[in-house]
Enzyme design. Structure first.
Site, mmCIF file in Angstrom:
data_model
loop_
_atom_site.group_PDB
_atom_site.id
_atom_site.type_symbol
_atom_site.label_atom_id
_atom_site.label_comp_id
_atom_site.label_asym_id
_atom_site.label_seq_id
_atom_site.Cartn_x
_atom_site.Cartn_y
_atom_site.Cartn_z
ATOM 1 N N SER A 284 0.856 -1.181 0.000
ATOM 2 C CA SER A 284 0.000 0.000 0.000
ATOM 3 C C SER A 284 0.887 1.224 0.000
ATOM 4 C CB SER A 284 -0.874 -0.026 1.250
ATOM 5 O OG SER A 284 -1.266 1.291 1.594
ATOM 6 N N LYS A 290 1.048 -3.137 4.961
ATOM 7 C CA LYS A 290 0.163 -3.940 4.109
ATOM 8 C C LYS A 290 0.910 -4.856 3.135
ATOM 9 C CE LYS A 290 -3.764 -3.911 3.862
ATOM 10 N NZ LYS A 290 -4.732 -2.959 3.327
ATOM 11 N N GLU A 297 -7.260 -11.412 -5.734
ATOM 12 C CA GLU A 297 -8.332 -10.407 -5.837
ATOM 13 C C GLU A 297 -8.653 -10.082 -7.288
ATOM 14 O OE1 GLU A 297 -8.126 -7.002 -2.804
ATOM 15 O OE2 GLU A 297 -6.110 -7.849 -2.793
#
Ligand code: ARG
Length: 465
Positions: A284, A290, A297
């Site tokens: 991130s 992160k 995804e």
């Protein structure tokens, strides 16, 4: 690409008295996307010319000139130097015009006894057949990777879920084999679809066949088709094979999307069941901690467009009268994007699956939560002569006690368990352990490690290992 190639004469220009409107020219052109069919278009043309020479419609010399010219066109396209022209509408007319520029009048004879209608239907089938073979290989690679991972994790115990609530312990290997089974069905569907792709429409010409003495069986043989199609009207209008392929793809993607959902859940700090190597994740730009499971995804997300393409093609076909309609030009982009998406997702998965690492300790701790061996205790009571419904009730009470005490059944003492039924003996702890629970499910399709290993051996034999 040249936009307004005024000098290029339309191959169909004879009956027209004014040039095509500039916008209409761009609006109706497909060369922007169908140029990817160039290789199969040229292969089909070479076979067609060869057959025409065999039956005496072309001379051997004309055929040789055509083939040499087409080979040059192919080389020019592959070198990147070929100038695609929008005013020549599509891949077929671009290639034919280039051939004619090279070899003169003989180039104009190539289109004898065929139409772009049977030509394009042939091209898509040749293209899709090749792509199916690539996809089948990639699918096999993913299946083999899943089997290796399942073997490594044959003894690893995790909670099995229903309603995403802890249900009963299972082995991780067994869970992975559930994914494997979905792919077995996908591979079978793909093989089945290929049979209907591999039928040759060439010879149907525009819609009714042709007056030349063509030998369709010969052309089919030259192009590796299983056979020539039966009915000329159906041949130029049928796109079932593309729909079937998209149906295969939608189901495969649905499976990959389900895997993805589990991987996304399992890589979360809350589950922490598996680790994906850093090379399959991204970070991130604001939160330094992160590590996001982007590959699963994105695969889950891409399922949407593939499902959409299936609906596009079904809807494209539903209102078409026989035979060919320009609507059919709209088959290509959904089909191409389906092929590209499936190939990309399969590659990502086949690369990633062998690198999945199980966090066996966390899986085990989770399996111990949620009273996952409650059914085993009920089965134990049944074996001592208690009716199953009564056993269910007894274990329910024991679970309520465990909930209040914040303790698993296997952490209770014998005396505590005997409060709920006096038939419980010391041997109960054999079935209350996670290992005892999974080992007891020792039958075809069960989760016992022994059964998982046997299933892997059968699967490997089926995969041709
Ligand atoms: N570009 C067309 C397609 O993709 C080729 C066939 C065109 N045939 C015709 N009669 N306009 O379907």
């Amino acid at each position: 690409m040249t936009d307004q190639n005024k000098s290029a004469e339309k191959p169909w220009g004879g009956r027209f008295s004014e040039p095509t409107d500039a916008f209409v020219e761009r609006f109706t052109a497909s060369v922007g996307f169908d140029q990817r069919l160039y290789h199969h278009d040229i292969t089909g043309s070479i076979a067609h010319a060869t057959m025409l020479a065999e039956v005496g419609v072309l001379t051997a010399d004309e055929k040789d000139q055509i083939i040499a010219g087409l080979d040059e066109v192919r080389a020019e396209i592959e070198s990147g130097a070929f100038e695609w022209s929008v005013s020549l509408e599509d891949v077929h007319m671009n290639i034919e015009a280039s051939l004619t520029r090279r070899i003169g009048i003989t180039g104009k004879k190539l289109h004898t006894g065929r139409s772009r209608n049977d030509q394009v239907a042939t091209d898509i089938r040749l293209y899709l057949r090749d792509e199916i073979d690539v996809i089948a290989e990639e699918l096999t690679r993913l299946q083999a990777g899943l089997l290796d991972l399942a073997e490594r994790e044959a003894e690893t115990i995790m909670p099995g879920f229903t309603h995403l609530q802890t249900a009963q312990p299972v082995t991780f290997g067994h869970h992975l084999l559930a994914w494997y089974e979905m792919l077995v069905r996908d591979a079978e569907r793909l093989r089945d679809c290929r049979k209907r792709v591999n039928v040759m429409p060439l010879g149907a010409a525009a819609l009714a066949g042709t007056t030349y003495p063509i030998d369709r069986a010969m052309t089919a043989r030259l192009l590796g088709f299983d056979r020539a199609s039966e009915n000329s009207l159906d041949s130029v209008s049928d796109r079932d094979f593309a729909i079937e392929f998209c149906g295969f793809a939608a189901l495969l993607m649905t499976h990959l999307s389900r895997f993805s959902e589990e991987l996304v859940l399992w890589t979360s700090a809350q589950f922490d069941f598996v680790d994906l190597p850093d090379r399959f994740c991204t970070g991130s730009s604001i939160m330094p901690q992160k590590k996001n499971p982007d590959v699963p995804e994105l695969v889950r997300g891409k399922t949407g467009r593939v499902n959409g393409h299936l609906i596009s093609l079904l809807t494209l076909m539903k209102g078409q009268p026989l035979a060919y309609n320009k609507d059919n030009q709209e088959d290509k982009e959904p089909l191409f994007d389906t092929v590209d998406t499936v190939k990309g997702c399969l590659k990502a998965y086949a690369d990633m699956v062998p690198a999945i690492r199980a966090r066996a300790d966390n899986m085990r701790t989770a399996a111990k939560k949620g009273f996952s061996t409650a059914t085993d205790l009920a089965d134990y009571l049944v074996k001592q002569g208690v009716a199953f419904r009564d056993a269910h009730e007894i274990v329910g009470k024991a679970v309520a006690f465990g909930v209040a005490q914040k303790r698993d059944l296997s952490d209770m003492t014998l005396a505590e368990l005997q409060q709920f039924s006096d038939v419980i003996g010391d041997d109960v702890f054999d079935v209350l352990t996670l290992e005892g629970s999974v080992q007891a499910r020792d039958h075809l399709g069960g989760t016992a490690p022994k059964q998982v290993r046997a299933a892997i051996a059968r699967a490997r034999a089926g995969l041709g290992d």
